[in-house]
Design a protein around this motif. Structure first.
Motif, PDB file in Angstrom:
ATOM      1  N   ASP A  46       6.664  -6.246  16.133  1.00 22.61           N
ATOM      2  CA  ASP A  46       8.065  -5.203  15.680  1.00 22.61           C
ATOM      3  C   ASP A  46       7.056  -3.923  15.429  1.00 22.61           C
ATOM      4  O   ASP A  46       8.035  -2.865  15.692  1.00 22.61           O
ATOM      5  CB  ASP A  46       8.563  -5.383  14.196  1.00 22.61           C
ATOM      6  N   LEU A  47       5.899  -3.824  15.005  1.00 18.23           N
ATOM      7  CA  LEU A  47       5.264  -2.647  14.809  1.00 18.23           C
ATOM      8  C   LEU A  47       3.841  -2.626  15.749  1.00 18.23           C
ATOM      9  O   LEU A  47       2.851  -2.982  15.365  1.00 18.23           O
ATOM     10  CB  LEU A  47       4.878  -2.498  13.494  1.00 18.23           C
ATOM     11  N   PRO A  48       4.142  -2.272  17.163  1.00 24.66           N
ATOM     12  CA  PRO A  48       2.835  -2.407  17.996  1.00 24.66           C
ATOM     13  C   PRO A  48       1.725  -1.573  17.409  1.00 24.66           C
ATOM     14  O   PRO A  48       0.625  -1.782  17.993  1.00 24.66           O
ATOM     15  CB  PRO A  48       3.412  -1.551  19.171  1.00 24.66           C
ATOM     16  N   GLU A  49       1.682  -0.700  16.484  1.00 24.61           N
ATOM     17  CA  GLU A  49       0.713   0.103  16.129  1.00 24.61           C
ATOM     18  C   GLU A  49      -0.356  -1.048  15.330  1.00 24.61           C
ATOM     19  O   GLU A  49      -1.620  -0.683  15.191  1.00 24.61           O
ATOM     20  CB  GLU A  49       0.945   1.185  15.123  1.00 24.61           C
ATOM     21  N   LEU A  50       0.202  -1.965  14.935  1.00 23.73           N
ATOM     22  CA  LEU A  50      -0.608  -3.088  14.085  1.00 23.73           C
ATOM     23  C   LEU A  50      -1.383  -3.854  15.323  1.00 23.73           C
ATOM     24  O   LEU A  50      -1.028  -4.129  16.237  1.00 23.73           O
ATOM     25  CB  LEU A  50       0.211  -3.812  13.313  1.00 23.73           C
ATOM     26  N   TYR A  51      -2.703  -4.346  14.719  1.00 28.16           N
ATOM     27  CA  TYR A  51      -3.497  -5.130  15.482  1.00 28.16           C
ATOM     28  C   TYR A  51      -3.348  -6.607  15.387  1.00 28.16           C
ATOM     29  O   TYR A  51      -3.715  -7.433  15.837  1.00 28.16           O
ATOM     30  CB  TYR A  51      -4.978  -4.862  15.780  1.00 28.16           C
ATOM     31  N   GLN A  52      -2.432  -6.784  14.074  1.00 23.87           N
ATOM     32  CA  GLN A  52      -2.365  -8.268  13.842  1.00 23.87           C
ATOM     33  C   GLN A  52      -1.006  -8.357  12.923  1.00 23.87           C
ATOM     34  O   GLN A  52      -0.727  -7.360  12.343  1.00 23.87           O
ATOM     35  CB  GLN A  52      -3.494  -8.928  13.095  1.00 23.87           C
ATOM     36  N   ASP A  53      -0.385  -9.514  12.547  1.00 23.83           N
ATOM     37  CA  ASP A  53       0.532  -9.744  11.296  1.00 23.83           C
ATOM     38  C   ASP A  53      -0.164  -9.449   9.962  1.00 23.83           C
ATOM     39  O   ASP A  53      -1.311  -9.857   9.891  1.00 23.83           O
ATOM     40  CB  ASP A  53       1.126 -11.009  11.677  1.00 23.83           C
ATOM     41  N   TYR A  54       0.594  -9.417   8.986  1.00 23.55           N
ATOM     42  CA  TYR A  54       0.189  -9.094   7.755  1.00 23.55           C
ATOM     43  C   TYR A  54       1.102  -9.599   6.812  1.00 23.55           C
ATOM     44  O   TYR A  54       2.425  -9.364   6.948  1.00 23.55           O
ATOM     45  CB  TYR A  54      -0.066  -7.558   7.334  1.00 23.55           C
ATOM     46  N   ASP A  55       0.547 -10.373   5.713  1.00 19.45           N
ATOM     47  CA  ASP A  55       1.268 -10.745   4.620  1.00 19.45           C
ATOM     48  C   ASP A  55       1.028  -9.874   3.512  1.00 19.45           C
ATOM     49  O   ASP A  55      -0.252  -9.600   3.188  1.00 19.45           O
ATOM     50  CB  ASP A  55       0.926 -12.284   4.184  1.00 19.45           C
ATOM     51  N   CYS A  56       2.158  -9.445   2.952  1.00 17.11           N
ATOM     52  CA  CYS A  56       1.891  -8.330   1.616  1.00 17.11           C
ATOM     53  C   CYS A  56       2.626  -8.820   0.663  1.00 17.11           C
ATOM     54  O   CYS A  56       3.625  -9.465   0.552  1.00 17.11           O
ATOM     55  CB  CYS A  56       2.888  -7.127   2.338  1.00 17.11           C
ATOM     56  N   PHE A  57       1.999  -8.159  -0.441  1.00 15.19           N
ATOM     57  CA  PHE A  57       2.453  -8.180  -1.568  1.00 15.19           C
ATOM     58  C   PHE A  57       2.966  -6.787  -2.153  1.00 15.19           C
ATOM     59  O   PHE A  57       1.962  -6.017  -2.599  1.00 15.19           O
ATOM     60  CB  PHE A  57       1.403  -8.826  -2.592  1.00 15.19           C
ATOM     61  N   SER A  58       4.272  -6.655  -2.391  1.00 10.18           N
ATOM     62  CA  SER A  58       4.817  -5.349  -2.937  1.00 10.18           C
ATOM     63  C   SER A  58       4.312  -4.168  -2.202  1.00 10.18           C
ATOM     64  O   SER A  58       3.690  -3.155  -2.688  1.00 10.18           O
ATOM     65  CB  SER A  58       4.558  -5.141  -4.516  1.00 10.18           C
ATOM     66  N   GLY A  59       4.054  -4.362  -0.824  1.00 15.07           N
ATOM     67  CA  GLY A  59       3.541  -3.291   0.159  1.00 15.07           C
ATOM     68  C   GLY A  59       2.386  -3.078   0.348  1.00 15.07           C
ATOM     69  O   GLY A  59       1.731  -2.213   1.024  1.00 15.07           O
ATOM     70  N   TYR A  60       1.283  -4.046  -0.343  1.00 12.36           N
ATOM     71  CA  TYR A  60      -0.004  -4.128   0.022  1.00 12.36           C
ATOM     72  C   TYR A  60      -0.358  -5.404   0.519  1.00 12.36           C
ATOM     73  O   TYR A  60       0.040  -6.457   0.453  1.00 12.36           O
ATOM     74  CB  TYR A  60      -0.798  -3.848  -1.333  1.00 12.36           C
ATOM     75  N   CYS A  61      -1.765  -5.357   1.006  1.00 16.55           N
ATOM     76  CA  CYS A  61      -2.247  -6.555   1.420  1.00 16.55           C
ATOM     77  C   CYS A  61      -3.916  -6.476   1.040  1.00 16.55           C
ATOM     78  O   CYS A  61      -4.298  -5.211   0.932  1.00 16.55           O
ATOM     79  CB  CYS A  61      -2.031  -6.958   2.857  1.00 16.55           C
ATOM     80  N   TYR A  62      -4.551  -7.332   1.106  1.00 12.95           N
ATOM     81  CA  TYR A  62      -6.025  -7.471   1.007  1.00 12.95           C
ATOM     82  C   TYR A  62      -6.454  -7.345  -0.498  1.00 12.95           C
ATOM     83  O   TYR A  62      -5.739  -6.796  -1.211  1.00 12.95           O
ATOM     84  CB  TYR A  62      -6.809  -6.381   1.734  1.00 12.95           C
ATOM     85  N   VAL A  63      -7.597  -8.078  -0.688  1.00 13.58           N
ATOM     86  CA  VAL A  63      -7.799  -8.237  -2.122  1.00 13.58           C
ATOM     87  C   VAL A  63      -8.404  -6.804  -2.580  1.00 13.58           C
ATOM     88  O   VAL A  63      -9.256  -6.213  -1.594  1.00 13.58           O
ATOM     89  CB  VAL A  63      -8.948  -9.184  -2.343  1.00 13.58           C
ATOM     90  N   GLY A  64      -8.259  -6.105  -3.636  1.00 14.15           N
ATOM     91  CA  GLY A  64      -8.603  -4.962  -4.028  1.00 14.15           C
ATOM     92  C   GLY A  64      -7.647  -3.807  -4.048  1.00 14.15           C
ATOM     93  O   GLY A  64      -7.812  -2.790  -4.680  1.00 14.15           O
ATOM     94  N   ASN A  65      -6.638  -4.112  -3.190  1.00 21.32           N
ATOM     95  CA  ASN A  65      -5.692  -2.976  -3.197  1.00 21.32           C
ATOM     96  C   ASN A  65      -4.011  -3.708  -3.663  1.00 21.32           C
ATOM     97  O   ASN A  65      -3.363  -3.034  -3.528  1.00 21.32           O
ATOM     98  CB  ASN A  65      -5.577  -2.230  -2.015  1.00 21.32           C
ATOM     99  N   THR A  66      -4.321  -4.905  -3.816  1.00 18.42           N
ATOM    100  CA  THR A  66      -2.762  -5.477  -4.386  1.00 18.42           C
ATOM    101  C   THR A  66      -2.932  -5.431  -5.906  1.00 18.42           C
ATOM    102  O   THR A  66      -3.614  -4.892  -6.689  1.00 18.42           O
ATOM    103  CB  THR A  66      -2.849  -7.013  -3.873  1.00 18.42           C
ATOM    104  N   GLN A  67      -1.555  -5.459  -6.429  1.00 16.24           N
ATOM    105  CA  GLN A  67      -1.441  -5.532  -7.804  1.00 16.24           C
ATOM    106  C   GLN A  67      -2.285  -6.197  -8.822  1.00 16.24           C
ATOM    107  O   GLN A  67      -2.643  -7.388  -8.289  1.00 16.24           O
ATOM    108  CB  GLN A  67      -0.034  -5.776  -8.048  1.00 16.24           C
ATOM    109  N   THR A  68      -2.782  -5.682 -10.002  1.00 11.42           N
ATOM    110  CA  THR A  68      -3.267  -6.417 -10.871  1.00 11.42           C
ATOM    111  C   THR A  68      -2.685  -6.456 -11.958  1.00 11.42           C
ATOM    112  O   THR A  68      -2.078  -5.473 -12.701  1.00 11.42           O
ATOM    113  CB  THR A  68      -4.875  -5.770 -11.156  1.00 11.42           C
ATOM    114  N   PHE A  69      -2.154  -7.640 -12.671  1.00 11.81           N
ATOM    115  CA  PHE A  69      -1.292  -7.707 -13.726  1.00 11.81           C
ATOM    116  C   PHE A  69      -2.222  -7.897 -14.977  1.00 11.81           C
ATOM    117  O   PHE A  69      -3.178  -8.912 -14.904  1.00 11.81           O
ATOM    118  CB  PHE A  69      -0.248  -8.827 -13.664  1.00 11.81           C
ATOM    119  N   LYS A  70      -1.945  -7.434 -16.000  1.00 11.89           N
ATOM    120  CA  LYS A  70      -2.727  -7.525 -17.336  1.00 11.89           C
ATOM    121  C   LYS A  70      -1.695  -7.645 -18.513  1.00 11.89           C
ATOM    122  O   LYS A  70      -0.809  -6.807 -18.562  1.00 11.89           O
ATOM    123  CB  LYS A  70      -3.327  -6.289 -17.368  1.00 11.89           C
TER     124      LYS A  70
END
Length: 168
Positions: A93-117
């Motif tokens: 759907d988004l040819p600018e991407l080089y792969q599919d992404y699984d996201c959490f509230s708009g973010y993916c990858y460890v380090g930029n996803t939400q941290t809950f405290k």
């Protein structure tokens, strides 16, 4: 109470008000809330088709989504409410991407996803939802909640599903 007029879905044969809202415009949707409406509901954009393949869901894929959380007036307050959305970005759907992404509230990858405290003894109400074409597993480490009369630390989420639970 659901009616097509409060859906916002675009239909080529029936371009109703609220189905195409342009930048700078606004539209107010109205619902009648009944007792069986109480719960956590996913809302998402599905307006005028756009992009490669003319997708109605492209806006939602890019982050135009959220929750409607309807509670009883007697619902007890909690110390914190958290919201997590599982969704996908597809290269098809988004040819600018080089792969599919699984996201959490708009973010993916460890380090930029939400941290809950939270602090010991706090009660948390967590709302989770999913969009896309894939199933997602919500899982916490070291925390459990009551679901269907049993304690669990995992909840399976299919497309357009939502759930809420409390963690103490």
């Amino acid at each position: 109470l659901y009616t097509p007029d409060n859906d916002g879905g675009w239909f080529a044969a029936d371009p109703r008000p609220g189905t195409i809202i342009k930048v700078g415009e606004s539209y107010t949707y109205e619902w009648t809330v009944r007792p069986n409406s109480v719960g956590t509901w996913v809302y998402h954009d599905h307006s005028l088709p756009q992009g490669k393949g003319m997708l109605m869901e492209l806006g939602a894929e890019l982050g135009l989504f959220g929750f409607l959380v309807l509670t009883y007036t007697s619902t007890k307050a909690v110390d914190q409410e958290w919201f997590t959305f599982f969704h996908d970005l597809y290269q098809a759907d988004l040819p600018e991407l080089y792969q599919d992404y699984d996201c959490f509230s708009g973010y993916c990858y460890v380090g930029n996803t939400q941290t809950f405290k939270a602090k010991v003894g706090q009660t948390i109400r967590w709302h989770i939802g999913a969009l896309g074409t894939e199933f997602h597993v919500f899982h916490t480490h070291g925390h459990r909640w009551m679901e269907n009369g049993q304690y669990t630390d995992t909840h399976m989420m299919g497309p357009s599903m939502a759930a809420s639970f409390e963690v103490l």
